[in-house]
Design a protein around this motif. Sequence first.
Motif, PDB file in Angstrom:
ATOM      1  N   LEU A 143       0.826  -1.197   0.000  1.00 16.30           N
ATOM      2  CA  LEU A 143       0.000   0.000   0.000  1.00 16.30           C
ATOM      3  C   LEU A 143       0.869   1.258   0.000  1.00 16.30           C
ATOM      4  O   LEU A 143       0.562   2.236  -0.686  1.00 16.30           O
ATOM      5  N   ALA A 144       1.966   1.238   0.731  1.00 15.74           N
ATOM      6  CA  ALA A 144       2.888   2.375   0.745  1.00 15.74           C
ATOM      7  C   ALA A 144       3.536   2.553  -0.624  1.00 15.74           C
ATOM      8  O   ALA A 144       3.679   3.677  -1.114  1.00 15.74           O
ATOM      9  N   GLY A 145       3.911   1.463  -1.247  1.00 12.82           N
ATOM     10  CA  GLY A 145       4.484   1.541  -2.587  1.00 12.82           C
ATOM     11  C   GLY A 145       3.493   2.054  -3.605  1.00 12.82           C
ATOM     12  O   GLY A 145       3.828   2.854  -4.480  1.00 12.82           O
ATOM     13  N   LEU A 146       2.252   1.606  -3.501  1.00 11.84           N
ATOM     14  CA  LEU A 146       1.209   2.071  -4.419  1.00 11.84           C
ATOM     15  C   LEU A 146       0.919   3.549  -4.217  1.00 11.84           C
ATOM     16  O   LEU A 146       0.748   4.297  -5.191  1.00 11.84           O
ATOM     17  N   ALA A 147       0.888   4.006  -2.972  1.00 14.95           N
ATOM     18  CA  ALA A 147       0.675   5.430  -2.703  1.00 14.95           C
ATOM     19  C   ALA A 147       1.812   6.271  -3.272  1.00 14.95           C
ATOM     20  O   ALA A 147       1.578   7.326  -3.876  1.00 14.95           O
ATOM     21  N   ALA A 148       3.039   5.808  -3.111  1.00 19.46           N
ATOM     22  CA  ALA A 148       4.181   6.531  -3.663  1.00 19.46           C
ATOM     23  C   ALA A 148       4.131   6.546  -5.186  1.00 19.46           C
ATOM     24  O   ALA A 148       4.468   7.557  -5.815  1.00 19.46           O
ATOM     25  N   LEU A 149       3.714   5.447  -5.783  1.00 20.23           N
ATOM     26  CA  LEU A 149       3.584   5.388  -7.238  1.00 20.23           C
ATOM     27  C   LEU A 149       2.567   6.407  -7.732  1.00 20.23           C
ATOM     28  O   LEU A 149       2.817   7.132  -8.695  1.00 20.23           O
ATOM     29  N   ILE A 150       1.424   6.485  -7.062  1.00 21.78           N
ATOM     30  CA  ILE A 150       0.387   7.431  -7.472  1.00 21.78           C
ATOM     31  C   ILE A 150       0.871   8.873  -7.316  1.00 21.78           C
ATOM     32  O   ILE A 150       0.692   9.701  -8.211  1.00 21.78           O
ATOM     33  N   VAL A 151       1.513   9.180  -6.192  1.00 20.53           N
ATOM     34  CA  VAL A 151       2.045  10.521  -5.981  1.00 20.53           C
ATOM     35  C   VAL A 151       3.114  10.844  -7.026  1.00 20.53           C
ATOM     36  O   VAL A 151       3.151  11.951  -7.576  1.00 20.53           O
ATOM     37  N   GLY A 152       3.970   9.876  -7.319  1.00 20.48           N
ATOM     38  CA  GLY A 152       5.009  10.091  -8.329  1.00 20.48           C
ATOM     39  C   GLY A 152       4.435  10.355  -9.705  1.00 20.48           C
ATOM     40  O   GLY A 152       4.914  11.235 -10.431  1.00 20.48           O
ATOM     41  N   TRP A 186       3.386  14.160 -13.867  1.00 16.83           N
ATOM     42  CA  TRP A 186       2.418  14.684 -14.828  1.00 16.83           C
ATOM     43  C   TRP A 186       2.372  16.214 -14.767  1.00 16.83           C
ATOM     44  O   TRP A 186       2.125  16.882 -15.756  1.00 16.83           O
ATOM     45  N   LYS A 187       2.631  16.772 -13.566  1.00 15.61           N
ATOM     46  CA  LYS A 187       2.621  18.224 -13.392  1.00 15.61           C
ATOM     47  C   LYS A 187       3.990  18.842 -13.669  1.00 15.61           C
ATOM     48  O   LYS A 187       4.258  19.964 -13.247  1.00 15.61           O
ATOM     49  N   ASP A 188       4.866  18.100 -14.337  1.00 16.00           N
ATOM     50  CA  ASP A 188       6.189  18.574 -14.778  1.00 16.00           C
ATOM     51  C   ASP A 188       7.116  18.977 -13.632  1.00 16.00           C
ATOM     52  O   ASP A 188       7.886  19.926 -13.754  1.00 16.00           O
ATOM     53  N   LYS A 189       7.048  18.256 -12.523  1.00  9.00           N
ATOM     54  CA  LYS A 189       8.002  18.480 -11.443  1.00  9.00           C
ATOM     55  C   LYS A 189       9.319  17.799 -11.798  1.00  9.00           C
ATOM     56  O   LYS A 189       9.372  16.877 -12.606  1.00  9.00           O
ATOM     57  N   SER A 208      11.178  12.223  -6.597  1.00  9.91           N
ATOM     58  CA  SER A 208      11.780  11.163  -5.781  1.00  9.91           C
ATOM     59  C   SER A 208      11.706  11.494  -4.291  1.00  9.91           C
ATOM     60  O   SER A 208      11.427  10.615  -3.473  1.00  9.91           O
ATOM     61  N   ILE A 209      11.928  12.740  -3.933  1.00 14.95           N
ATOM     62  CA  ILE A 209      11.825  13.132  -2.519  1.00 14.95           C
ATOM     63  C   ILE A 209      10.390  12.961  -2.031  1.00 14.95           C
ATOM     64  O   ILE A 209      10.151  12.439  -0.924  1.00 14.95           O
ATOM     65  N   ALA A 210       9.424  13.391  -2.833  1.00 13.76           N
ATOM     66  CA  ALA A 210       8.021  13.262  -2.435  1.00 13.76           C
ATOM     67  C   ALA A 210       7.637  11.790  -2.271  1.00 13.76           C
ATOM     68  O   ALA A 210       6.940  11.432  -1.312  1.00 13.76           O
ATOM     69  N   CYS A 211       8.084  10.946  -3.182  1.00 12.02           N
ATOM     70  CA  CYS A 211       7.768   9.515  -3.084  1.00 12.02           C
ATOM     71  C   CYS A 211       8.409   8.894  -1.848  1.00 12.02           C
ATOM     72  O   CYS A 211       7.777   8.074  -1.170  1.00 12.02           O
TER      73      CYS A 211
END
Length: 100
Positions: free
Chosen positions: A63-72, A77-80, A86-89
């Motif tokens: 679940l943590a990996g999936l959440a990080a994948l979605i955030v990434g 997509w927003k051109d970060k 990587s820091i956010a994930c």
Amino acid sequence: MSNPMMYVVTMAVFTYLIRALPLTLFNKPITNIYVQSFLYYVPYVTLAVMTFPNILYETNSQLAGLAALIVGIILAWKDKSLFQVSIACCLVVLTMEYII
């Protein structure tokens, strides 16, 4: 063929052939747009195939990996930048694993 050096030599020969044959077989630039398009995306697809399973399975919780994948995906997509994504994930995984 239990000699480890034979494995190393065989690997070296095949690695060299994979890199040398295209240089010797293709003398002209590739003009076919479909082949160019295919070759353009090969590095990206290879990187995605190598990293995607690790995103989900290297954490203590999928679940943590999936959440990080979605955030990434959302941040990319927003051109970060890659650093920001990587820091956010990493922060999402740390937060999720702390909660779980």
